[in-house]
Design an enzyme around this catalytic site. Structure first.
Site, PDB file in Angstrom:
ATOM      1  N   GLY A  15       0.782  -1.233   0.000  1.00 16.52           N
ATOM      2  CA  GLY A  15       0.000   0.000   0.000  1.00 16.52           C
ATOM      3  C   GLY A  15       0.812   1.280   0.000  1.00 16.52           C
ATOM      4  O   GLY A  15       0.237   2.367  -0.009  1.00 16.52           O
ATOM      5  N   GLY A  73       3.522  -3.618  -3.919  1.00 16.62           N
ATOM      6  CA  GLY A  73       3.344  -3.842  -5.358  1.00 16.62           C
ATOM      7  C   GLY A  73       3.662  -2.564  -6.098  1.00 16.62           C
ATOM      8  O   GLY A  73       4.739  -2.389  -6.668  1.00 16.62           O
ATOM      9  N   ARG A  88      -7.002   3.085 -14.912  1.00 17.47           N
ATOM     10  CA  ARG A  88      -7.063   3.715 -13.591  1.00 17.47           C
ATOM     11  C   ARG A  88      -7.796   5.053 -13.598  1.00 17.47           C
ATOM     12  O   ARG A  88      -8.398   5.447 -12.619  1.00 17.47           O
ATOM     13  CB  ARG A  88      -5.651   3.894 -13.024  1.00 17.47           C
ATOM     14  CG  ARG A  88      -4.911   2.560 -12.840  1.00 17.47           C
ATOM     15  CD  ARG A  88      -3.668   2.695 -11.985  1.00 17.47           C
ATOM     16  NE  ARG A  88      -3.964   2.989 -10.615  1.00 17.47           N
ATOM     17  CZ  ARG A  88      -3.880   4.189 -10.069  1.00 17.47           C
ATOM     18  NH1 ARG A  88      -3.431   5.195 -10.768  1.00 17.47           N
ATOM     19  NH2 ARG A  88      -4.200   4.361  -8.810  1.00 17.47           N
ATOM     20  N   TYR A 131     -10.677   5.196 -11.051  1.00 21.91           N
ATOM     21  CA  TYR A 131     -10.427   5.941  -9.804  1.00 21.91           C
ATOM     22  C   TYR A 131     -10.241   7.442 -10.040  1.00 21.91           C
ATOM     23  O   TYR A 131      -9.761   8.147  -9.161  1.00 21.91           O
ATOM     24  CB  TYR A 131      -9.142   5.457  -9.113  1.00 21.91           C
ATOM     25  CG  TYR A 131      -8.885   3.986  -9.115  1.00 21.91           C
ATOM     26  CD1 TYR A 131      -9.710   3.111  -8.420  1.00 21.91           C
ATOM     27  CD2 TYR A 131      -7.793   3.458  -9.799  1.00 21.91           C
ATOM     28  CE1 TYR A 131      -9.445   1.757  -8.417  1.00 21.91           C
ATOM     29  CE2 TYR A 131      -7.526   2.106  -9.786  1.00 21.91           C
ATOM     30  CZ  TYR A 131      -8.361   1.263  -9.104  1.00 21.91           C
ATOM     31  OH  TYR A 131      -8.091  -0.081  -9.102  1.00 21.91           O
ATOM     32  N   CYS A 163     -14.466   3.910 -27.608  1.00 20.98           N
ATOM     33  CA  CYS A 163     -15.771   4.539 -27.815  1.00 20.98           C
ATOM     34  C   CYS A 163     -16.461   4.769 -26.482  1.00 20.98           C
ATOM     35  O   CYS A 163     -17.466   4.118 -26.147  1.00 20.98           O
ATOM     36  CB  CYS A 163     -16.624   3.676 -28.728  1.00 20.98           C
ATOM     37  SG  CYS A 163     -15.949   3.677 -30.366  1.00 20.98           S
ATOM     38  N   GLU A 164     -15.874   5.629 -25.688  1.00 16.97           N
ATOM     39  CA  GLU A 164     -16.381   5.975 -24.353  1.00 16.97           C
ATOM     40  C   GLU A 164     -16.042   7.437 -24.124  1.00 16.97           C
ATOM     41  O   GLU A 164     -14.867   7.806 -24.225  1.00 16.97           O
ATOM     42  CB  GLU A 164     -15.646   5.170 -23.264  1.00 16.97           C
ATOM     43  CG  GLU A 164     -15.875   3.705 -23.250  1.00 16.97           C
ATOM     44  CD  GLU A 164     -17.217   3.302 -22.653  1.00 16.97           C
ATOM     45  OE1 GLU A 164     -17.758   4.038 -21.826  1.00 16.97           O
ATOM     46  OE2 GLU A 164     -17.706   2.235 -23.059  1.00 16.97           O
ATOM     47  N   TYR A 169      -0.328  -1.503 -12.211  1.00 23.09           N
ATOM     48  CA  TYR A 169      -1.755  -1.592 -12.554  1.00 23.09           C
ATOM     49  C   TYR A 169      -2.071  -0.952 -13.916  1.00 23.09           C
ATOM     50  O   TYR A 169      -3.180  -0.473 -14.132  1.00 23.09           O
ATOM     51  CB  TYR A 169      -2.604  -0.962 -11.435  1.00 23.09           C
ATOM     52  CG  TYR A 169      -2.319  -1.570 -10.083  1.00 23.09           C
ATOM     53  CD1 TYR A 169      -2.717  -2.862  -9.796  1.00 23.09           C
ATOM     54  CD2 TYR A 169      -1.620  -0.863  -9.104  1.00 23.09           C
ATOM     55  CE1 TYR A 169      -2.438  -3.440  -8.562  1.00 23.09           C
ATOM     56  CE2 TYR A 169      -1.335  -1.429  -7.867  1.00 23.09           C
ATOM     57  CZ  TYR A 169      -1.744  -2.713  -7.609  1.00 23.09           C
ATOM     58  OH  TYR A 169      -1.465  -3.277  -6.393  1.00 23.09           O
TER      59      TYR A 169
END
Ligand SMILES: Cc1ncc(COP(=O)(O)O)c(C=O)c1O
Ligand SMILES: N[C@@H](CCCC[NH3+])C(=O)O
Length: 436
Positions: free
Chosen positions: A243, A287, A325, A329, A356-357, A385
């Site tokens: 973390g 990580g 991400r 987030y 297409c977003e 990630y």
């Protein structure tokens, strides 16, 4: 290292970003091996070599490939896996099974069997149901495995809601209600197939405060004492998770490993001394902090659209397929034009992906030199990630991954071909029939 040279080109461990794109295509994930090694070196210096009986188990979810396992092995780290796929990757790279641990809130029967067959070092059991399930499989396979219980310490952490994991109302970990946790501890101690050795917590990701870890330790200490008092049993391992936050933006105040680990180890030592415990093995699971800042993503600029008095949009050849991400987030990133990094930044535009977003925007209103088609655009701190959460939305291919060191770039992952992308697809016979 990642730096801009005198010609305004972004260099990744001595490799020119423009040449990397010419050689490997774009988008491209490029890693600096030096940055990764330096992070591992720091972990050895402030943790592994400083305190006996410690382990660092790299959280594979941040980024894992077979080649990367070799680097981890060289650096003296273990691997924390959360799926059969991650386990398989490590095993295929001949990673020492004793240095593999298995986390996750729903390990399937197949995954548990594989873990037991490979004789991995630890299974981090996530909940009482899993404990029973694991024990029944161990019994059937006649295996005994070292087990750690992941608890939910119910402490507050400051980070995005989706990556907080310490609150009581969480899908992860044993709830600490007396009628749940004590019978589970007793069952673990009494079992012929479960070698219950300790506790685990992972309170969240991208954290900058050590306080939350220290509060979680208080919770664990209580259970260490109660386990001794009730069952005359002392745990021998304590896993404090990962973390540790990284720098995404210049304004992020990243803390060094020792900021977290020194007070954690001090508190554990003091507690053990005061209550006459032999200090358990202490394990961490970093990580993001190992790979995050080591990675950049390189894109090619495509269409440039200017909406007068509204906004400019720069389209790149990747987006939410290689960096989920931002959509997940609302994460913030910084960018440069990697082939013209020293040109005057007098243009403002949002960087949009090609999916297409409407939400496929990587950076809103970034400052840069006025770009042109074919320029190389780099986003920073995408090593964690990024590749591991990449996807084939809109049937975009997954980018290649290269590891750079002293001017040499080696492929860790080839760019996915369209052929590979559809290789598991089947046209049922009945649809092959000719048209009516
Ligand atoms: C159990 C566990 N350990 C370790 C990690 C690694 O966290 P990070 O990448 O933030 O270091 C995670 C992910 O948050 C996790 O869920
Ligand atoms: N995928 C997340 C972190 C994973 C958290 C795992 N428990 C991120 O990109 O920040």
């Amino acid at each position: 290292m990642i730096q801009v040279n005198k010609d305004g080109h972004l260099m990744i461990d001595g490799c020119n970003s423009q040449e990397l794109v010419e050689q490997f295509g774009s988008p491209l994930y490029a890693y600096s091996e030096t940055i990764i090694s330096n992070q591992c070196k720091e972990i050895r210096k402030v943790f592994l070599n400083k305190y006996p009986n410690t382990r660092a188990m790299y959280a594979a979810k941040a980024f894992l490939t077979t080649g990367f396992c070799k680097l981890l092995e060289r650096e003296g780290l273990g691997i924390d896996v959360v799926s059969g796929g991650e386990l398989y990757t490590a095993i295929r790279a001949n990673f020492d099974p004793e240095m593999i641990e298995f986390n996750g809130n729903n390990k399937t029967e197949e995954e548990i069997r594989a873990a037991l067959e490979y004789n991995i070092g630890r299974i981090i059991v996530d909940n009482p149901d899993e404990l029973k399930f694991l024990e029944s499989i161990c019994k059937e396979m006649n295996k005994k495995v070292k087990v750690i219980y992941r608890i939910t310490p119910n402490v507050e952490v400051i980070t995005h809601k989706y990556i907080q994991t310490a609150q009581k109302d969480s899908k992860f970990g044993f709830p600490l209600d007396e009628e749940i946790i004590y019978p589970a501890i007793k069952a673990g101690i009494d079992s012929d197939y479960i070698d219950f050795i300790g506790f685990h917590f992972h309170i969240g990701s991208q954290l900058f405060q050590n306080q939350a870890y220290l509060k979680a330790l208080d919770v664990v200490f209580l259970f260490m004492q109660e386990t001794r008092r009730r069952y005359k049993y002392d745990i021998t391992e304590l896993n404090v998770g990962g973390g540790f936050g990284i720098k995404y933006l210049k304004s992020d105040e990243k803390k060094p490993y020792r900021y977290f680990l020194e007070p954690i180890m001090k508190k554990i030592d003091e507690f053990c001394k005061e209550h006459s415990f032999t200090r358990p093995s202490i394990v961490i699971e970093p990580g993001r902090s190992i790979v995050g800042e080591a990675g950049v993503t390189l894109y090619k600029v495509g269409n440039i659209k200017e909406i007068p008095n509204v906004r400019n949009y720069i389209s790149i050849d990747g987006g939410m397929t290689d960096n989920l991400r931002v959509a997940l987030y609302q994460s913030k990133y910084e960018m440069i034009l990697a082939n013209r990094a020293t040109d005057k930044k007098d243009y403002t535009a949002s960087i949009c992906g090609k999916c297409c977003e409407s939400g496929d925007i990587l950076i809103t209103d970034a400052k840069m030199p006025k770009p042109k088609r074919g320029d190389i655009l780099a986003t920073f701190s995408t090593g964690a990630y990024g590749y591991s959460m990449s996807n084939n939305y809109n049937k975009n291919a997954t980018p290649a991954v290269v590891l750079c060191k002293e001017g040499q770039a080696d492929l860790l992952v080839k760019r996915q071909s369209y052929e590979k992308m559809i290789e598991n697809e089947i046209i049922p016979q009945r649809l092959l029939k000719s048209k009516n």
